[in-house]
Design a protein around this motif. Structure first.
Motif, mmCIF file in Angstrom:
data_model
loop_
_atom_site.group_PDB
_atom_site.id
_atom_site.type_symbol
_atom_site.label_atom_id
_atom_site.label_comp_id
_atom_site.label_asym_id
_atom_site.label_seq_id
_atom_site.Cartn_x
_atom_site.Cartn_y
_atom_site.Cartn_z
ATOM 1 N N UNK A 203 0.826 -1.208 0.000
ATOM 2 C CA UNK A 203 0.000 0.000 0.000
ATOM 3 C C UNK A 203 0.860 1.258 0.000
ATOM 4 N N UNK A 204 0.449 2.228 -0.785
ATOM 5 C CA UNK A 204 1.123 3.530 -0.781
ATOM 6 C C UNK A 204 1.035 4.138 0.621
ATOM 7 N N UNK A 205 2.041 4.906 0.985
ATOM 8 C CA UNK A 205 2.050 5.511 2.314
ATOM 9 C C UNK A 205 0.827 6.407 2.539
ATOM 10 N N UNK A 206 0.354 7.017 1.465
ATOM 11 C CA UNK A 206 -0.795 7.919 1.582
ATOM 12 C C UNK A 206 -2.073 7.179 1.965
ATOM 13 N N UNK A 207 -2.089 5.855 1.807
ATOM 14 C CA UNK A 207 -3.297 5.078 2.137
ATOM 15 C C UNK A 207 -3.168 4.344 3.472
ATOM 16 N N UNK A 208 -2.066 4.560 4.185
ATOM 17 C CA UNK A 208 -1.876 3.826 5.436
ATOM 18 C C UNK A 208 -2.909 4.177 6.495
ATOM 19 N N UNK A 209 -3.504 5.349 6.385
ATOM 20 C CA UNK A 209 -4.539 5.717 7.350
ATOM 21 C C UNK A 209 -5.706 4.739 7.268
ATOM 22 N N UNK A 210 -5.937 4.168 6.104
ATOM 23 C CA UNK A 210 -7.006 3.178 5.947
ATOM 24 C C UNK A 210 -6.610 1.850 6.590
ATOM 25 N N UNK A 211 -5.305 1.573 6.626
ATOM 26 C CA UNK A 211 -4.827 0.328 7.230
ATOM 27 C C UNK A 211 -4.911 0.408 8.752
ATOM 28 N N UNK A 212 -4.427 1.518 9.300
ATOM 29 C CA UNK A 212 -4.365 1.666 10.749
ATOM 30 C C UNK A 212 -5.663 2.209 11.357
ATOM 31 N N UNK A 213 -6.517 2.762 10.519
ATOM 32 C CA UNK A 213 -7.846 3.209 10.952
ATOM 33 C C UNK A 213 -7.781 4.244 12.071
ATOM 34 N N UNK A 214 -6.680 4.999 12.089
ATOM 35 C CA UNK A 214 -6.510 6.031 13.112
ATOM 36 C C UNK A 214 -5.542 7.073 12.580
ATOM 37 N N UNK A 215 -6.061 8.240 12.151
ATOM 38 C CA UNK A 215 -5.192 9.256 11.538
ATOM 39 C C UNK A 215 -4.046 9.704 12.434
ATOM 40 N N UNK A 216 -4.285 9.823 13.736
ATOM 41 C CA UNK A 216 -3.251 10.307 14.648
ATOM 42 C C UNK A 216 -2.099 9.317 14.753
ATOM 43 N N UNK A 217 -2.431 8.055 14.970
ATOM 44 C CA UNK A 217 -1.389 7.019 15.088
ATOM 45 C C UNK A 217 -0.680 6.828 13.756
ATOM 46 N N UNK A 218 -1.430 6.854 12.666
ATOM 47 C CA UNK A 218 -0.826 6.705 11.341
ATOM 48 C C UNK A 218 0.200 7.795 11.091
ATOM 49 N N UNK A 219 -0.161 9.017 11.418
ATOM 50 C CA UNK A 219 0.748 10.146 11.231
ATOM 51 C C UNK A 219 2.002 9.988 12.076
ATOM 52 N N UNK A 220 1.838 9.516 13.313
ATOM 53 C CA UNK A 220 2.978 9.347 14.211
ATOM 54 C C UNK A 220 3.916 8.249 13.712
ATOM 55 N N UNK A 221 3.348 7.155 13.214
ATOM 56 C CA UNK A 221 4.164 6.053 12.689
ATOM 57 C C UNK A 221 4.933 6.508 11.455
#
Length: 245
Positions: A203-221
């Motif tokens: 998955x492209x990095x821009x779509x990781x928010x869909x994988x982690x289902x949490x924008x805050x945690x996704x951004x931090x990772x």
């Protein structure tokens, strides 16, 4: 009565000088035939022993890294995947990225060789005596989750954080819930600017928010992974499909 030669062979075996014992008869013939001096023969014998021991040592490190299979970078078909920068990827073998605590992120569709490249770099790290571990993302999350339930999460994260190189394979193949995302963040944070991590993802990095289902945690990772990272995108066809044709 045991001959001097047999006594010498027995001593070499007791000292566990395996290769010296194996090659000694050959070198004795060369010494007796005056093809080699005693010093030259001993130098060659000790080199053979040291090379063998180093090979055994590397094999143990590779075994402990738990690669699903051994794949070398030189075996990667760069001609089939022209989107991959051969010079850049091969340069990872010198491990300069490890010294700089940089991460590698391989992104591409299934079958394009992401895991092959990750393993290849990992093998190179093992060959240079770096503590390395390969783990599937889902398996890693299960281990972290089990440690959390047992109350041993801190110890578990410290163990994973100590590896010189941690390879996390297949982020994005299975959904990751909120709690799992938090656990992964804690591990990535513990390794941040201390040791290098290799990630493979379909998955492209821009779509990781869909994988982690949490924008805050996704951004931090992503913030910690990408801060010092080489992102290699593979846009070619699947090797598996190629092999079927």
């Amino acid at each position: 009565m045991t001959s001097r030669f047999q006594e010498l062979m027995n001593n070499l075996e007791q000292l566990r000088l395996t290769k010296m014992s194996a090659y000694l008869p050959e070198y004795l013939d060369q010494i007796n035939g005056k093809q080699l001096s005693f010093t030259e023969a001993m130098l060659n014998l000790t080199k053979a022993e040291l090379d063998w021991r180093q090979g055994e040592h590397v094999d143990r490190i590779i075994k402990r890294a738990r690669f699903p299979q051994v794949k070398l970078l030189k075996a990667f078909d760069f001609d089939f995947q022209p989107s991959v920068n051969r010079q850049l990827v091969m340069s990872f073998q010198d491990l300069a990225f490890l010294e700089k605590h940089e991460n590698l992120i391989f992104i591409g569709s299934p079958g394009v060789g992401k895991t092959h490249l990750a393993i290849g770099v990992g093998i190179a790290a093992c060959q240079q005596n770096k503590r390395t571990l390969f783990v599937n993302c889902h398996e890693l999350l299960l281990r972290l989750g089990a440690a959390y339930k047992k109350g041993t999460l801190d110890r578990c994260i410290r163990r994973y954080a100590r590896y010189d190189l941690l390879i996390i394979d297949e982020i994005g193949y299975l959904p990751i819930d909120h709690d799992e995302a938090n656990l992964l963040f804690q591990l990535i944070n513990a390794r941040y600017e201390v040791h290098s991590t290799i990630i493979t993802s379909n998955s492209e990095l821009s779509t990781w928010v869909e994988i982690f289902q949490n924008p805050t945690v996704t951004s931090a990772i992503l913030d910690r992974l990408v801060h010092r990272a080489h992102v290699i995108k593979i846009t070619g066809k699947s090797y598996r499909l190629k092999q079927q044709n």
